[in-house]
Design a protein around this motif. Structure first.
Motif, PDB file in Angstrom:
ATOM      1  N   ALA A 384      69.110  32.933  72.402  1.00 53.38           N
ATOM      2  CA  ALA A 384      67.727  33.205  72.007  1.00 53.38           C
ATOM      3  C   ALA A 384      67.525  32.854  70.535  1.00 53.38           C
ATOM      4  CB  ALA A 384      67.381  34.671  72.261  1.00 53.38           C
ATOM      5  N   GLU A 385      68.509  33.286  69.696  1.00 54.09           N
ATOM      6  CA  GLU A 385      68.410  32.918  68.279  1.00 54.09           C
ATOM      7  C   GLU A 385      68.443  31.403  68.096  1.00 54.09           C
ATOM      8  OE1 GLU A 385      71.503  34.894  66.215  1.00 54.09           O
ATOM      9  OE2 GLU A 385      70.719  36.933  66.543  1.00 54.09           O
ATOM     10  N   ILE A 386      69.384  30.777  68.833  1.00 47.95           N
ATOM     11  CA  ILE A 386      69.475  29.299  68.739  1.00 47.95           C
ATOM     12  C   ILE A 386      68.180  28.661  69.195  1.00 47.95           C
ATOM     13  CG2 ILE A 386      70.631  27.265  69.696  1.00 47.95           C
ATOM     14  CD1 ILE A 386      73.218  28.943  69.757  1.00 47.95           C
ATOM     15  N   ASP A 387      67.605  29.218  70.260  1.00 46.33           N
ATOM     16  CA  ASP A 387      66.343  28.683  70.768  1.00 46.33           C
ATOM     17  C   ASP A 387      65.259  28.786  69.700  1.00 46.33           C
ATOM     18  OD1 ASP A 387      64.455  27.624  72.471  1.00 46.33           O
ATOM     19  OD2 ASP A 387      63.892  29.584  73.269  1.00 46.33           O
ATOM     20  N   GLY A 388      65.197  29.933  68.988  1.00 46.89           N
ATOM     21  CA  GLY A 388      64.203  30.082  67.922  1.00 46.89           C
ATOM     22  C   GLY A 388      64.436  29.096  66.789  1.00 46.89           C
ATOM     23  N   LEU A 389      65.742  28.967  66.393  1.00 47.88           N
ATOM     24  CA  LEU A 389      66.048  28.025  65.322  1.00 47.88           C
ATOM     25  C   LEU A 389      65.735  26.590  65.707  1.00 47.88           C
ATOM     26  CD1 LEU A 389      69.444  29.529  64.073  1.00 47.88           C
ATOM     27  CD2 LEU A 389      67.208  29.679  62.956  1.00 47.88           C
ATOM     28  N   VAL A 390      66.129  26.226  66.929  1.00 50.43           N
ATOM     29  CA  VAL A 390      65.864  24.858  67.385  1.00 50.43           C
ATOM     30  C   VAL A 390      64.372  24.616  67.483  1.00 50.43           C
ATOM     31  CG1 VAL A 390      66.120  23.278  69.333  1.00 50.43           C
ATOM     32  CG2 VAL A 390      68.084  24.579  68.531  1.00 50.43           C
ATOM     33  N   SER A 391      63.612  25.626  67.880  1.00 51.34           N
ATOM     34  CA  SER A 391      62.154  25.482  67.922  1.00 51.34           C
ATOM     35  C   SER A 391      61.593  25.247  66.525  1.00 51.34           C
ATOM     36  CB  SER A 391      61.519  26.727  68.551  1.00 51.34           C
ATOM     37  OG  SER A 391      61.958  26.896  69.888  1.00 51.34           O
ATOM     38  N   GLU A 392      62.113  26.048  65.565  1.00 54.67           N
ATOM     39  CA  GLU A 392      61.676  25.835  64.189  1.00 54.67           C
ATOM     40  C   GLU A 392      62.075  24.450  63.690  1.00 54.67           C
ATOM     41  OE1 GLU A 392      63.269  28.934  61.853  1.00 54.67           O
ATOM     42  OE2 GLU A 392      62.024  30.529  62.741  1.00 54.67           O
ATOM     43  N   ILE A 393      63.322  24.029  64.018  1.00 55.18           N
ATOM     44  CA  ILE A 393      63.774  22.693  63.613  1.00 55.18           C
ATOM     45  C   ILE A 393      62.892  21.619  64.239  1.00 55.18           C
ATOM     46  CG2 ILE A 393      65.658  21.026  63.839  1.00 55.18           C
ATOM     47  CD1 ILE A 393      67.598  23.392  63.587  1.00 55.18           C
ATOM     48  N   ALA A 394      62.549  21.809  65.519  1.00 55.10           N
ATOM     49  CA  ALA A 394      61.693  20.832  66.195  1.00 55.10           C
ATOM     50  C   ALA A 394      60.316  20.773  65.536  1.00 55.10           C
ATOM     51  CB  ALA A 394      61.570  21.190  67.683  1.00 55.10           C
ATOM     52  N   ALA A 395      59.743  21.959  65.219  1.00 52.08           N
ATOM     53  CA  ALA A 395      58.431  21.976  64.554  1.00 52.08           C
ATOM     54  C   ALA A 395      58.517  21.319  63.177  1.00 52.08           C
ATOM     55  CB  ALA A 395      57.920  23.411  64.432  1.00 52.08           C
ATOM     56  N   SER A 396      59.601  21.647  62.409  1.00 56.24           N
ATOM     57  CA  SER A 396      59.775  21.042  61.094  1.00 56.24           C
ATOM     58  C   SER A 396      59.968  19.535  61.191  1.00 56.24           C
ATOM     59  CB  SER A 396      60.970  21.688  60.390  1.00 56.24           C
ATOM     60  OG  SER A 396      61.200  21.072  59.133  1.00 56.24           O
ATOM     61  N   ALA A 397      60.760  19.119  62.176  1.00 54.95           N
ATOM     62  CA  ALA A 397      60.974  17.684  62.367  1.00 54.95           C
ATOM     63  C   ALA A 397      59.676  16.989  62.738  1.00 54.95           C
ATOM     64  CB  ALA A 397      62.040  17.442  63.435  1.00 54.95           C
ATOM     65  N   GLN A 398      58.852  17.655  63.534  1.00 53.66           N
ATOM     66  CA  GLN A 398      57.560  17.074  63.894  1.00 53.66           C
ATOM     67  C   GLN A 398      56.657  16.956  62.674  1.00 53.66           C
ATOM     68  OE1 GLN A 398      56.864  15.825  66.878  1.00 53.66           O
ATOM     69  NE2 GLN A 398      54.927  15.055  66.044  1.00 53.66           N
ATOM     70  N   GLU A 399      56.665  18.013  61.844  1.00 57.50           N
ATOM     71  CA  GLU A 399      55.887  17.958  60.614  1.00 57.50           C
ATOM     72  C   GLU A 399      56.420  16.861  59.691  1.00 57.50           C
ATOM     73  OE1 GLU A 399      56.046  21.778  58.890  1.00 57.50           O
ATOM     74  OE2 GLU A 399      54.702  22.740  60.349  1.00 57.50           O
ATOM     75  N   GLN A 400      57.762  16.745  59.607  1.00 61.38           N
ATOM     76  CA  GLN A 400      58.340  15.676  58.786  1.00 61.38           C
ATOM     77  C   GLN A 400      57.943  14.306  59.334  1.00 61.38           C
ATOM     78  OE1 GLN A 400      62.546  16.268  58.550  1.00 61.38           O
ATOM     79  NE2 GLN A 400      62.410  18.145  57.317  1.00 61.38           N
ATOM     80  N   ALA A 401      57.989  14.168  60.638  1.00 61.39           N
ATOM     81  CA  ALA A 401      57.601  12.890  61.232  1.00 61.39           C
ATOM     82  C   ALA A 401      56.143  12.567  60.927  1.00 61.39           C
ATOM     83  CB  ALA A 401      57.831  12.926  62.753  1.00 61.39           C
ATOM     84  N   THR A 402      55.260  13.600  61.028  1.00 63.73           N
ATOM     85  CA  THR A 402      53.842  13.385  60.708  1.00 63.73           C
ATOM     86  C   THR A 402      53.682  13.007  59.235  1.00 63.73           C
ATOM     87  OG1 THR A 402      53.222  14.991  62.407  1.00 63.73           O
ATOM     88  CG2 THR A 402      51.552  14.415  60.758  1.00 63.73           C
TER      89      THR A 402
END
Length: 501
Positions: A384-402
């Motif tokens: 669950a913690e990993i899922d939250g972190l990966v979600s944050e990483i995915a959101a951050s990566a998406q923001e970085q990509a944008t």
């Protein structure tokens, strides 16, 4: 008869002479009159003539006309021909130069008039007007005219020589000859014009020198700007290519993070399901443990039953032995029952042993299943913690990509603007080169003139490479692509001169 005819003829001649003398007297009151014999001997002269010539009548009567002549002119054959023509009755008129008393020059507007009587020239009468003052004035005017012409000729020659020097570019030439009042203005105006032209061309030479220096500096600055703009364009192109690579990488990372988040969410769901399965397995193991305990109880009952059956069989055998032959069959049955009871007891004992071992293994399994459930619960929490972190990483990566996409768009626009600027700089460089060439041509044209001042020395900039920005651009772009594709985009940007720019 002939005597009368001669007297009549002489009378006619006398009348003619008297009439002529009357006319001459009338003319003599306004003009100078002198009478000559046919050979040029002076017969008479009026006061006007005597006053004009400065003689008395007794000084000139009987003398020859040549006394009034220049001896050199009187010695010419034309003078003798002159009197011969008068003797033939030919009229002569014009302006005549004569010598008065003391050798004074005098000019007469005169006419020599032969007097012809009966076809024969008898004398010559000269009518004259003193025009000495007019002739002297004319001579002075002529002398002045000739002098003015000489001065003007000298001035024109000086102007021609000066203009020749001027046509050869010598602006130090001036007109130095003397000029009269009429031509002094021409001399002054010409010298002033040449001086003004010289001063103007000195200013033009100074301006041309400044123009050459300025055009050299503009050309050099445009060249520097062109090369720097080309470097900037190449660097921006490298940066754009690097950002494209980074954007693609970040986009792939974002996609991977999103997939990892989905996988983590699936793992979390599966871990939660595994936890439920383990919990069910723990419950099932508990039930098995309870069933094993019940089976052990049942086996104990069976063992007691077998023990009781064995006792009953033993008692039955004893009773059958007491009965003798009648109880022999019952003894056999009792023996078989006893044997069966023993086998049942042994089997129950073995089953009990197995059940005890199974119970011990079930206890171990239950303990392990409990530990597995605890571990799975911890795994579920971590997932669950990993899922939250990966979600944050995915959101951050998406923001970085944008953000990188926006940066990439901005850099591409900067690249386009820089390319346009580079084209404009190339045009400016070409215009500066054309200006420099025209300045050189103007300097060559103006340099033909000698103003007497030292020619200014133009400032020369050091020579630059002959390669043009248009030639350098494809090479710079190719180097940029090679560096980006080789993975050295950031190093290429630093190496291509951003710090210098």
């Amino acid at each position: 008869m002939f005597g009368r005819h001669g007297r009549a003829q002489r009378q006619t001649q006398d009348e003619t002479l008297r009439e002529l003398e009357g006319k001459m007297a009338a003319i003599g009151r306004s003009q100078a009159v002198i009478e000559f014999d046919l050979d040029g001997t002076i017969l008479d002269a009026n006061d006007n003539f005597l006053q004009a010539m400065g003689y008395r009548m007794d000084e000139i009567r009987g003398t020859h006309h040549r006394n009034f002549m220049d001896p050199a002119e009187a010695a010419l054959p034309a003078y003798a021909q002159f009197w011969a023509d008068l003797n033939r009755g030919q009229f002569a008129a014009g302006k005549f130069r004569r010598l008065a008393k003391g050798g004074r020059e005098i000019w007469l507007q005169a006419s020599y008039n032969p007097i012809v009587v009966d076809g024969r020239t008898v004398r010559v009468i000269k009518l004259a007007v003193d025009i000495t003052a007019q002739e002297h004035a004319a001579a002075r005017s002529e002398a002045e005219r000739v002098g003015a012409e000489q001065v003007q000729t000298a001035l024109v020659d000086a102007l021609a020589a000066s203009l020749t020097n001027l046509s050869q570019g010598d602006l130090t030439t001036v007109v130095r000859v003397d000029a009269d009042d009429a031509n002094r203005a021409i001399k002054t105006d010409y010298n002033s014009a040449v001086e003004s032209l010289r001063a103007t061309l000195e200013q033009v030479l100074a301006a041309v020198s400044g123009l050459r220096t300025g055009s050299d500096e503009i050309s050099g600055a445009s060249d520097d700007l062109s090369r720097r703009t080309e470097q900037q364009a190449a660097s921006l192109e490298q940066t754009a290519a690097a950002l494209d690579q980074i954007t693609a990488t970040v986009r792939r990372s974002a996609d991977g993070a999103r997939q990892a988040s989905e996988a983590a969410a699936g793992a979390r769901s599966q871990a939660q399901h595994s936890g439920e399965v383990v919990r069910n397995a723990v419950a099932a193991m508990g039930d098995i443990q309870k069933s094993a305990a019940l089976i052990g109880d049942i086996i104990g009952v069976i063992d007691e039953i077998a023990f009781q059956t064995n006792l009953l069989a033993l008692n039955a055998g004893v009773e059958a032995a007491r009965a003798g032959d009648s109880g022999r069959g019952f003894a056999v049955v009792a023996s078989e029952v006893r044997a069966l009871a023993q086998r049942s007891a042994e089997a129950a004992k073995e089953i009990k042993t197995l059940i005890s071992a199974s119970t011990a293994q079930v206890d171990v399994g239950v303990k392990l299943v409990d530990e597995t459930g605890t571990a799975l619960s911890s795994i579920v929490d971590r997932v669950a913690e990993i899922d939250g972190l990966v979600s944050e990483i995915a959101a951050s990566a998406q923001e970085q990509a944008t953000g990188l996409q926006q940066v990439n768009t901005a850099v591409n626009q900067m690249d386009q603007v820089t390319q346009q600027n580079a084209a404009m700089v190339e045009q400016s460089t070409a215009a500066a080169a054309s200006l420099k060439m025209e300045a050189e041509q103007l300097a060559e044209l103006v340099g033909r003139f000698n103003t007497g001042a030292a020619a200014p020395t133009p400032v020369r900039r050091p020579a630059r490479p002959s390669s043009s920005p248009a030639q350098e651009r494809p090479l710079a772009r190719e180097r940029a692509r090679l560096r980006v594709f080789a993975g050295g985009a950031s190093a290429a940007v630093a190496e291509d001169g951003w710090e210098e720019f």
